[in-house]
Design a protein around this motif. Structure first.
Motif, PDB file in Angstrom:
ATOM      1  N   SER A  43     -65.006 -38.647 -39.848  1.00 45.60           N
ATOM      2  CA  SER A  43     -65.509 -37.441 -40.514  1.00 45.60           C
ATOM      3  C   SER A  43     -66.665 -37.776 -41.453  1.00 45.60           C
ATOM      4  O   SER A  43     -67.679 -37.072 -41.485  1.00 45.60           O
ATOM      5  N   CYS A  44     -66.512 -38.854 -42.223  1.00 44.88           N
ATOM      6  CA  CYS A  44     -67.564 -39.258 -43.166  1.00 44.88           C
ATOM      7  C   CYS A  44     -68.818 -39.718 -42.424  1.00 44.88           C
ATOM      8  O   CYS A  44     -69.945 -39.402 -42.818  1.00 44.88           O
ATOM      9  N   ARG A  45     -68.622 -40.471 -41.356  1.00 46.45           N
ATOM     10  CA  ARG A  45     -69.752 -40.945 -40.557  1.00 46.45           C
ATOM     11  C   ARG A  45     -70.533 -39.761 -39.988  1.00 46.45           C
ATOM     12  O   ARG A  45     -71.765 -39.774 -39.952  1.00 46.45           O
ATOM     13  N   LYS A  46     -69.813 -38.735 -39.578  1.00 43.26           N
ATOM     14  CA  LYS A  46     -70.442 -37.532 -39.045  1.00 43.26           C
ATOM     15  C   LYS A  46     -71.305 -36.855 -40.118  1.00 43.26           C
ATOM     16  O   LYS A  46     -72.455 -36.465 -39.853  1.00 43.26           O
ATOM     17  N   LEU A  47     -70.769 -36.741 -41.326  1.00 41.84           N
ATOM     18  CA  LEU A  47     -71.519 -36.112 -42.414  1.00 41.84           C
ATOM     19  C   LEU A  47     -72.762 -36.921 -42.776  1.00 41.84           C
ATOM     20  O   LEU A  47     -73.821 -36.359 -43.076  1.00 41.84           O
ATOM     21  N   ILE A  48     -72.643 -38.240 -42.762  1.00 40.50           N
ATOM     22  CA  ILE A  48     -73.794 -39.102 -43.054  1.00 40.50           C
ATOM     23  C   ILE A  48     -74.869 -38.928 -41.982  1.00 40.50           C
ATOM     24  O   ILE A  48     -76.065 -38.850 -42.282  1.00 40.50           O
ATOM     25  N   LYS A  49     -74.444 -38.843 -40.723  1.00 42.25           N
ATOM     26  CA  LYS A  49     -75.396 -38.615 -39.624  1.00 42.25           C
ATOM     27  C   LYS A  49     -76.109 -37.280 -39.804  1.00 42.25           C
ATOM     28  O   LYS A  49     -77.306 -37.170 -39.542  1.00 42.25           O
ATOM     29  N   TYR A  50     -75.390 -36.266 -40.277  1.00 41.33           N
ATOM     30  CA  TYR A  50     -76.011 -34.956 -40.522  1.00 41.33           C
ATOM     31  C   TYR A  50     -77.106 -35.073 -41.585  1.00 41.33           C
ATOM     32  O   TYR A  50     -78.154 -34.434 -41.489  1.00 41.33           O
ATOM     33  N   MET A  51     -76.832 -35.883 -42.618  1.00 40.32           N
ATOM     34  CA  MET A  51     -77.833 -36.068 -43.676  1.00 40.32           C
ATOM     35  C   MET A  51     -79.122 -36.658 -43.127  1.00 40.32           C
ATOM     36  O   MET A  51     -80.218 -36.345 -43.592  1.00 40.32           O
ATOM     37  N   LEU A  52     -78.990 -37.518 -42.134  1.00 43.28           N
ATOM     38  CA  LEU A  52     -80.148 -38.265 -41.636  1.00 43.28           C
ATOM     39  C   LEU A  52     -81.056 -37.451 -40.731  1.00 43.28           C
ATOM     40  O   LEU A  52     -82.091 -37.944 -40.288  1.00 43.28           O
ATOM     41  N   VAL A  53     -80.689 -36.173 -40.453  1.00 48.74           N
ATOM     42  CA  VAL A  53     -81.627 -35.320 -39.701  1.00 48.74           C
ATOM     43  C   VAL A  53     -82.760 -34.862 -40.608  1.00 48.74           C
ATOM     44  O   VAL A  53     -83.781 -34.371 -40.138  1.00 48.74           O
ATOM     45  N   ALA A  54     -82.549 -35.010 -41.912  1.00 47.44           N
ATOM     46  CA  ALA A  54     -83.587 -34.633 -42.879  1.00 47.44           C
ATOM     47  C   ALA A  54     -84.769 -35.599 -42.758  1.00 47.44           C
ATOM     48  O   ALA A  54     -84.597 -36.811 -42.826  1.00 47.44           O
ATOM     49  N   LYS A  55     -85.961 -35.062 -42.592  1.00 48.17           N
ATOM     50  CA  LYS A  55     -87.128 -35.889 -42.275  1.00 48.17           C
ATOM     51  C   LYS A  55     -87.899 -36.366 -43.502  1.00 48.17           C
ATOM     52  O   LYS A  55     -88.593 -37.380 -43.455  1.00 48.17           O
ATOM     53  N   LYS A  56     -87.808 -35.616 -44.605  1.00 48.05           N
ATOM     54  CA  LYS A  56     -88.643 -35.945 -45.760  1.00 48.05           C
ATOM     55  C   LYS A  56     -88.187 -37.249 -46.404  1.00 48.05           C
ATOM     56  O   LYS A  56     -87.000 -37.425 -46.696  1.00 48.05           O
ATOM     57  N   LYS A  57     -89.106 -38.141 -46.645  1.00 43.06           N
ATOM     58  CA  LYS A  57     -88.785 -39.424 -47.267  1.00 43.06           C
ATOM     59  C   LYS A  57     -88.492 -39.224 -48.749  1.00 43.06           C
ATOM     60  O   LYS A  57     -89.113 -38.413 -49.421  1.00 43.06           O
ATOM     61  N   ASP A  58     -87.549 -39.992 -49.249  1.00 44.24           N
ATOM     62  CA  ASP A  58     -87.174 -39.853 -50.655  1.00 44.24           C
ATOM     63  C   ASP A  58     -86.538 -41.160 -51.119  1.00 44.24           C
ATOM     64  O   ASP A  58     -85.374 -41.436 -50.816  1.00 44.24           O
ATOM     65  N   TYR A  59     -87.304 -41.959 -51.861  1.00 46.59           N
ATOM     66  CA  TYR A  59     -86.817 -43.264 -52.328  1.00 46.59           C
ATOM     67  C   TYR A  59     -86.063 -43.085 -53.634  1.00 46.59           C
ATOM     68  O   TYR A  59     -86.596 -42.565 -54.614  1.00 46.59           O
ATOM     69  N   ARG A  60     -84.801 -43.520 -53.654  1.00 42.88           N
ATOM     70  CA  ARG A  60     -83.937 -43.307 -54.816  1.00 42.88           C
ATOM     71  C   ARG A  60     -83.188 -44.579 -55.211  1.00 42.88           C
ATOM     72  O   ARG A  60     -82.070 -44.498 -55.713  1.00 42.88           O
ATOM     73  N   PHE A  61     -83.772 -45.726 -55.008  1.00 47.42           N
ATOM     74  CA  PHE A  61     -83.040 -46.973 -55.214  1.00 47.42           C
ATOM     75  C   PHE A  61     -83.586 -47.798 -56.386  1.00 47.42           C
ATOM     76  O   PHE A  61     -83.191 -48.941 -56.572  1.00 47.42           O
ATOM     77  N   ASP A  62     -84.483 -47.222 -57.177  1.00 43.44           N
ATOM     78  CA  ASP A  62     -85.056 -47.948 -58.306  1.00 43.44           C
ATOM     79  C   ASP A  62     -84.139 -47.868 -59.529  1.00 43.44           C
ATOM     80  O   ASP A  62     -83.218 -47.065 -59.581  1.00 43.44           O
ATOM     81  N   GLN A  63     -84.371 -48.726 -60.503  1.00 49.79           N
ATOM     82  CA  GLN A  63     -83.695 -48.734 -61.800  1.00 49.79           C
ATOM     83  C   GLN A  63     -82.160 -48.605 -61.686  1.00 49.79           C
ATOM     84  O   GLN A  63     -81.558 -47.675 -62.222  1.00 49.79           O
ATOM     85  N   PRO A  64     -81.523 -49.526 -60.976  1.00 52.11           N
ATOM     86  CA  PRO A  64     -80.071 -49.429 -60.758  1.00 52.11           C
ATOM     87  C   PRO A  64     -79.254 -49.423 -62.044  1.00 52.11           C
ATOM     88  O   PRO A  64     -78.217 -48.756 -62.111  1.00 52.11           O
ATOM     89  N   LEU A  65     -79.691 -50.154 -63.072  1.00 53.85           N
ATOM     90  CA  LEU A  65     -78.924 -50.197 -64.323  1.00 53.85           C
ATOM     91  C   LEU A  65     -78.866 -48.816 -64.972  1.00 53.85           C
ATOM     92  O   LEU A  65     -77.801 -48.370 -65.408  1.00 53.85           O
ATOM     93  N   LYS A  66     -80.010 -48.130 -65.023  1.00 54.08           N
ATOM     94  CA  LYS A  66     -80.034 -46.778 -65.592  1.00 54.08           C
ATOM     95  C   LYS A  66     -79.149 -45.835 -64.795  1.00 54.08           C
ATOM     96  O   LYS A  66     -78.460 -44.973 -65.343  1.00 54.08           O
ATOM     97  N   ARG A  67     -79.181 -45.999 -63.487  1.00 51.07           N
ATOM     98  CA  ARG A  67     -78.394 -45.129 -62.620  1.00 51.07           C
ATOM     99  C   ARG A  67     -76.896 -45.355 -62.838  1.00 51.07           C
ATOM    100  O   ARG A  67     -76.110 -44.401 -62.899  1.00 51.07           O
ATOM    101  N   ILE A  68     -76.507 -46.604 -62.975  1.00 49.68           N
ATOM    102  CA  ILE A  68     -75.093 -46.914 -63.219  1.00 49.68           C
ATOM    103  C   ILE A  68     -74.655 -46.369 -64.583  1.00 49.68           C
ATOM    104  O   ILE A  68     -73.569 -45.803 -64.721  1.00 49.68           O
ATOM    105  N   GLN A  69     -75.510 -46.517 -65.581  1.00 50.78           N
ATOM    106  CA  GLN A  69     -75.193 -45.994 -66.915  1.00 50.78           C
ATOM    107  C   GLN A  69     -74.982 -44.482 -66.873  1.00 50.78           C
ATOM    108  O   GLN A  69     -74.092 -43.941 -67.530  1.00 50.78           O
ATOM    109  N   ARG A  70     -75.804 -43.808 -66.082  1.00 47.43           N
ATOM    110  CA  ARG A  70     -75.679 -42.352 -65.979  1.00 47.43           C
ATOM    111  C   ARG A  70     -74.372 -41.968 -65.274  1.00 47.43           C
ATOM    112  O   ARG A  70     -73.713 -40.994 -65.652  1.00 47.43           O
TER     113      ARG A  70
END
Length: 666
Positions: free
Chosen positions: A22-49
Motif C-alpha cells: 500500500s505504501c509503495r503504491k502511494l509513493i509511486k503515485y507521488m512520482l507522477v508529479a513532474k515538477k522538480k523540487d529539491y528538499r534535501f538541504d540543511q538536514p540539521l534545521k529540518r530535524i530540529q523543526r
C-alpha cells in the motif's frame, strides 16, 4: 515454537506485506508529479523543526483544548510503542517480556497505565467534540466523519486490549506485580474484574493479546486508505517543508525552459512530489479553513478542500497514468475547473494563515499559486479586470493607471535626492506604487521621509526609475510579468550598488528581502516600522513630553507579520508615546486576520459572502478606540473603506505608524 507463534508469523508477514504494498503504491503515485523540487538541504534545521513541531506539538498547542487532546493521544501512542513491541515480539517468542529491564520497566509500566487512561479519556472527548458539540471546523463529509470515528475507536480498542492483557497477567500471578512493575490503574482493576477467581486469566490474556496485535496491524493497514494517513506522513512532510516556509517564498518558474508545457499546475502531474505529499498529509482537521479570511467571510475557498481535492485527484488519476491508459474518462477531467473552481483560487488573499496554523506543515499557497499560474499563463483564464492591472504594470510599472513620470511628485519641495542625482546615500527609500501614487498613502510617504530627515538619515529615492516590485503580478499567477519587473528593478539597484533599503510597504519589503534573491538581488531590507523603532531607541527621533491621550488598536499586516515575524517593532514605537493606550483586537499578531487585499485581491471584486475588510474592521471597532493603526498601504485602504462602511469616519481615524510618531515628535 508454539502453534500460536506459527499462526502469528503468517499473520504478521501478510499484514506487513500488505502495508508495504500500500505504501509503495502511494509513493509511486507521488512520482507522477513532474515538477522538480529539491528538499534535501540543511538536514540539521529540518530535524530540529521535526522535533519542535511533530514531537513538541508546538503548532497544535496554539489551540489549548484541541492541542492538549492531540498531545495526549500522540504521546500516548508513542509511549504505547513499548507495549506494542513487547506484544509483537511475544508473537515470535511467547516468553519474551520487558520485565527484566529494571527501572526502565518501572517507567514503561507506569506510563502505560497513566497515559492509557488519559488517551482513552482524550478519545472520548474528541468523539464528543466531533459528534455532540459539533465543533464547526471538524464538520466534514460523512465519509470523513466515519473515518474519524473509526480511528478514534481503534485507538480506544488498543488501550482496552493493552489494559486487558495487563489486568489478566496480574490476575494470572495472583494479583502480585512482577518485579519493578508499577501499574497503579490495572493493579487496582485486576482484583475487581477477577474477584470471582483467576482460573480463566490466562485464556483472557491470550484473547486480549490477539486483540492487541490484530487491532494494531489492522490499524496500520487502514492508514494508507484513511485521512489519518498523516500518522505516517507528518514527519516526512514536516521534514521536507520549506526551510523558509514561515515566509512562504514562492518558487520561480524557469521561463526559458522550452520543455515546459504547462506553466504552473493544471492537474496533479504538474505538481511536485511534495505538493502531492501535502495532499496525503491533510487530516482534514480544519484549522486552515477556520482561520482563512475568505472562508470566515462566507466565501467558497476552503484550504482544507484544496488539499483534499489534490489527494482525491491523485488517487484517482495517478494509477491511470502509471498504467499508461489514455481513453479513460477520468483523464478528460482536470483538477483546475473540474475539482477546484476558478472562483476558489481567486478568493485567496495569500495571507498564509493556513500555512501558519497547519500542524503538519502543509504549504497550501504553493499549490494555489501554481494553479493560478496555470490559469494566467497557460489558459489565459482570469477575471476581466485583471487585464487592466497586468497592462498597467507592463506599461506604467504600477498596478494603477498612473503616469510613470509622476512617481516622485510626492517629494516636490522636500529636498529629497534621487540616486541619479547623487548615488552616495546611506540608504535607499523604496517608496512603492501606493506610496508614490495613492493620495492617502502619499501622506504616509511624506511623514516617514520627514522622520528620516529629522533623524539626519542620508537617504535617496529612485524616483521615476523605480518600478512595481512584482508582488501583485506574482501572487496573481503572472510569473512572467513579475519576473520582468523584478529583474529590471534588480538591474537598476545593482547598477547603483544599492546595499540597504527601507520601505513602508510590507509587500515591497517581502519581495525585496526574500524573493529578489532568486534573481541576483541581495540587499539588506528593513521595514519603516523597524527603522522608526531603532531611531526612537537611539534618540534620533524625540517624542513630545505632553500626554497624547490616544486610544488605538494596531492591525498586523500579513506580509509584515506572518511572512516576516515583524510584530513588535510597530507596537514598541507606539508604546513609547506618552499617554498612548494600545488595545489589542481579539485576533492579533500571528493570529491576526488579513485585511483582504493581499494576493492581488486589492484589484478583484467580491462575488460572494461579506467583504473581508468589513469583517476585520468590525473587529477593530469592537475595541472602541479612536484610531486604527496600520503599517501597510493595502491595509490602510481596506480599513479606511471598512470604517466608511460602518459610517464611522467622523469617530475613527486610520493612520500609519509613521504618521502617529511624527504627530507626537518634537
Amino acid at each position: 515454537m508454539e502453534l500460536k507463534n506459527i499462526i502469528f508469523i503468517f499473520f504478521f508477514v501478510f499484514a506487513i506485506g500488505l502495508f508495504t504494498w500500500s505504501c509503495r503504491k502511494l509513493i509511486k503515485y507521488m512520482l507522477v508529479a513532474k515538477k522538480k523540487d529539491y528538499r534535501f538541504d540543511q538536514p540539521l534545521k529540518r530535524i530540529q523543526r521535526v522535533l519542535k513541531i511533530v514531537f513538541g506539538q508546538s503548532k497544535l498547542l496554539r489551540d489549548p483544548v484541541a492541542g492538549t487532546l492531540h498531545f495526549l493521544i500522540f504521546w500516548g501512542f508513542m509511549l504505547f510503542l513499548f507495549a506494542v513491541s513487547e506484544a509483537l515480539i511475544q508473537g515470535f517468542y511467547s516468553p519474551f517480556t520487558l520485565a527484566g529491564t529494571g527501572v526502565f520497566y518501572s517507567l514503561v509500566t507506569f506510563v502505560q497505565d497513566i497515559f492509557g487512561l488519559l488517551v482513552f479519556i482524550a478519545c472520548l472527548f474528541a468523539l464528543y467534540r466531533r459528534f455532540v458539540q459539533k465543533v464547526p471546523r471538524l464538520k466534514v463529509e460523512r465519509s470523513g466523519q466515519l473515518d474519524a470515528a473509526f480511528i478514534l475507536i481503534m485507538i480506544m480498542l488498543v488501550v482496552i486490549a493493552m489494559f486487558g492483557e495487563n489486568i489478566s497477567l496480574i490476575a494470572e500471578h495472583n494479583f502480585i506485580l512482577s518485579h519493578y512493575g508499577v501499574r497503579p490503574i490495572t493493579a487496582w482493576l485486576s482484583p475487581i474484574i477477577y474477584h470471582g477467581g483467576v482460573q480463566q486469566a490466562s485464556t483472557y490474556f491470550e484473547i486480549f493479546w490477539w486483540m492487541h496485535v490484530t487491532v494494531v496491524l489492522g490499524f496500520l493497514n487502514y492508514l494508507p486508505y484513511s485521512k489519518h494517513l498523516h500518522i505516517l506522513t507528518s514527519i516526512p512532510n514536516t521534514y521536507f517543508a520549506n526551510i523558509d516556509s514561515i515566509r512562504n517564498t514562492l518558487k520561480p518558474i524557469d521561463l526559458e525552459d522550452e520543455s515546459i508545457e504547462v506553466f504552473g499546475a493544471a492537474d496533479i502531474d504538474n505538481f511536485s512530489w511534495k505538493q502531492i505529499l501535502d495532499g496525503y498529509t491533510c487530516t482534514e482537521c480544519g484549522r486552515c479553513t477556520a482561520v482563512c479570511p475568505a472562508a470566515t467571510a462566507g466565501k467558497s475557498l476552503s484550504p482544507r478542500k484544496i488539499m483534499v481535492d489534490i489527494r482525491k485527484r491523485t488517487i484517482e488519476k495517478a494509477p491511470l497514468i502509471l498504467d499508461g491508459e489514455t481513453g479513460n474518462k477520468v483523464l478528460t477531467k482536470v483538477l483546475v475547473h473540474n475539482y477546484i473552481s476558478d472562483k476558489e483560487l481567486w478568493q485567496c488573499t495569500t495571507c498564509m494563515a493556513c500555512v501558519q496554523e497547519c500542524p503538519v506543515m502543509i504549504e497550501h499557497l504553493d499549490s494555489i499559486i501554481d494553479m493560478r499560474r496555470d490559469l494566467v499563463l497557460t489558459e489565459a483564464e482570469f477575471p476581466n479586470n485583471l487585464n487592466a492591472v497586468f497592462k498597467s504594470i507592463e506599461t506604467n510599472f504600477t498596478p494603477w493607471a498612473f503616469n510613470k513620470q509622476d512617481r516622485a511628485q510626492w517629494a516636490e519641495g522636500m529636498n529629497i535626492k534621487t540616486l541619479a542625482e547623487d548615488s552616495d546615500g546611506e540608504i535607499l527609500f523604496w517608496v512603492g506604487c501606493a506610496g508614490s501614487f495613492d493620495n492617502r498613502y502619499k501622506k504616509v510617504t511624506q511623514a516617514f521621509a520627514t522622520l528620516m530627515q529629522k533623524a539626519k538619515i542620508d537617504f535617496r529615492i529612485l524616483g521615476t526609475e523605480e518600478k512595481c516590485n512584482g508582488d501583485v503580478a506574482r501572487r496573481l499567477g503572472n510569473e512572467y510579468l513579475a519576473q520582468m519587473m523584478m529583474k529590471e528593478n534588480i538591474e537598476t539597484l545593482n547598477n547603483y550598488g544599492v546595499k540597504k533599503i527601507v520601505t513602508a510597504c510590507p509587500h515591497c519589503f517581502n519581495s525585496l528581502k526574500n524573493e529578489y534573491k532568486q534573481f541576483g538581488g541581495n540587499y539588506e531590507v528593513i521595514h519603516h516600522t523597524q527603522m522608526i523603532e531603532s531611531l526612537l531607541n537611539v534618540g534620533k527621533i524625540e517624542l513630545k513630553n505632553s500626554n497624547s491621550n490616544i486610544q488605538l488598536t494596531y492591525h498586523d499586516s500579513c506580509y509584515l507579520g506572518r511572512y516576516n515575524h515583524v510584530y513588535d517593532s510597530p507596537r514598541n514605537s507606539l508604546k513609547k508615546i506618552k499617554g498612548l493606550q494600545l488595545k489589542e483586537m481579539e485576533r492579533n499578531k500571528s493570529k491576526g486576520m488579513c485585511c483582504g487585499a493581499g494576493g492581488g485581491r486589492m484589484f478583484l471584486e467580491d462575488e460572494e459572502g461579506e467583504s473581508i475588510n468589513v469583517v476585520r474592521t468590525e473587529e477593530a471597532l469592537k475595541t472602541n478606540v479612536g484610531t486604527i493603526a496600520s503599517a501597510c498601504p493595502f491595509c490602510m485602504t481596506m480599513l479606511s473603506d471598512g470604517v466608511k462602511h460602518f459610517d464611522k469616519t467622523d469617530d475613527v481615524a486610520v493612520k500609519d505608524i509613521a504618521e502617529i510618531v511624527l504627530e507626537n515628535s518634537k
